[in-house]
Design an enzyme around this catalytic site. Structure first.
Site, mmCIF file in Angstrom:
data_model
loop_
_atom_site.group_PDB
_atom_site.id
_atom_site.type_symbol
_atom_site.label_atom_id
_atom_site.label_comp_id
_atom_site.label_asym_id
_atom_site.label_seq_id
_atom_site.Cartn_x
_atom_site.Cartn_y
_atom_site.Cartn_z
ATOM 1 N N ASP A 190 16.003 26.960 -24.490
ATOM 2 C CA ASP A 190 17.085 27.608 -23.741
ATOM 3 C C ASP A 190 16.606 27.954 -22.328
ATOM 4 O O ASP A 190 17.380 28.458 -21.510
ATOM 5 C CB ASP A 190 17.654 28.821 -24.493
ATOM 6 N N GLU A 243 4.526 34.079 -27.611
ATOM 7 C CA GLU A 243 4.617 34.011 -26.140
ATOM 8 C C GLU A 243 4.205 35.330 -25.493
ATOM 9 O O GLU A 243 4.601 36.410 -25.957
ATOM 10 C CB GLU A 243 6.077 33.679 -25.754
#
Ligand code: KIV
Length: 273
Positions: free
Chosen positions: A46, A183
């Protein structure tokens, strides 16, 4: 050979596997290049919102837009496993809606889906898996939480937060996800979560010890606006190369140097006499 989700699930470095290589792609050329380069996984991220559509964050892409780009990636017929990101709000409203949205991404050409969050996503992850769709998790600096985090900030910086992240990773693993992206965390967190899990971790800004690494296509090729994040290694700087080529084209057109004799179709006798 395209890796399946069950094969990826077995790719732990501590068991002798080579690190997994994942890169984002959003269109046919990107997928073609990634496939030719021999990456293991293409992520239709995304991050499409930021790096292709020019938004400030990932909150501005819809399922329809993601499907559009998954179809473009699938059109390259990459010999690579394709994971599609479930965009913000596509798995937050109801379980049935989440399964339908995951199915739309699969029908567009993805081999699995990725979604952000830990324990809070337990029910949704289970329902998507029950629909026979493999799920990849995503923890740490999850970009869809940018407003809740108050910015793109490194996560899991305290012992308590690191423990919570590890707990979330375990819950996702227990539910049956085949891999987890970690992340934007201190590298020791990437190391410990990787050690604690039986499934592979794929890091981005999570240090060297995860079972794989992922980078955004535009970041690693020098196509992104502004300066790249600390964890990015830029393997090429194509931005100036593209600008130079376009400027060269513009000057050739303006100077009458394009097209040249070899770039025009021959004139049939009939038309010139
Ligand atoms: O959308 C994306 O590019 C991602 C990566 C940062 C892992 O989710």
């Amino acid at each position: 050979m395209k890796l399946t989700a069950p094969v990826i699930r077995g790719r732990k470095r501590r068991d002798g596997a080579t690190p997994l290589v994942m890169v984002t792609a959003y269109d046919e050329p990107g997928a073609r290049f990634a496939s030719a380069a021999g990456v293991d996984v293409i992520l239709v991220g995304d991050s499409l919102a930021n790096v292709v559509l020019g938004h400030e964050d990932t909150l501005h892409v819809t399922v329809d837009e993601m499907c559009h780009h998954v179809r473009a990636v699938a059109a390259a017929k990459p010999e690579v496993h394709v994971v599609a990101d479930m965009p913000w709000l596509s798995y937050h409203l109801s379980v049935a809606d989440s399964v339908r949205n995951a199915a739309a991404l699969i029908r567009s050409g993805a081999d699995s889906v990725k979604l952000e969050g830990g324990r809070v996503r337990r029910e949704v992850v289970r329902a998507i898996l029950d629909a026979e769709i493999p799920v990849m998790g995503h923890l740490g600096l999850t970009p869809q939480s940018v407003m809740a985090f108050g910015g793109f900030k490194v996560q899991a910086k305290t012992r308590e937060a690191a423990q919570q992240l590890q707990l979330d990773a375990k819950v996702l693993q227990d539910e049956g996800v085949f891999a987890v992206v970690i992340e934007g965390v201190p590298s020791v967190v990437g190391t410990r979560v990787t050690e604690a899990l039986e499934i592979p971790t794929i890091g981005i800004g999570a240090g060297p010890d995860t079972d794989g690494q992922v980078l955004v296509f535009h970041d690693l090729l020098g196509l992104t606006k502004g300066s790249p994040a600390k964890f990015v290694r830029q393997y090429a700087n194509l931005g100036p190369v593209i600008t130079d080529a376009l400027a060269h084209f513009a000057s050739d057109v303006r100077n009458g140097e394009f097209p040249g004799p070899s770039e025009v179709y021959a004139n049939p006798e009939d038309l010139v006499n």
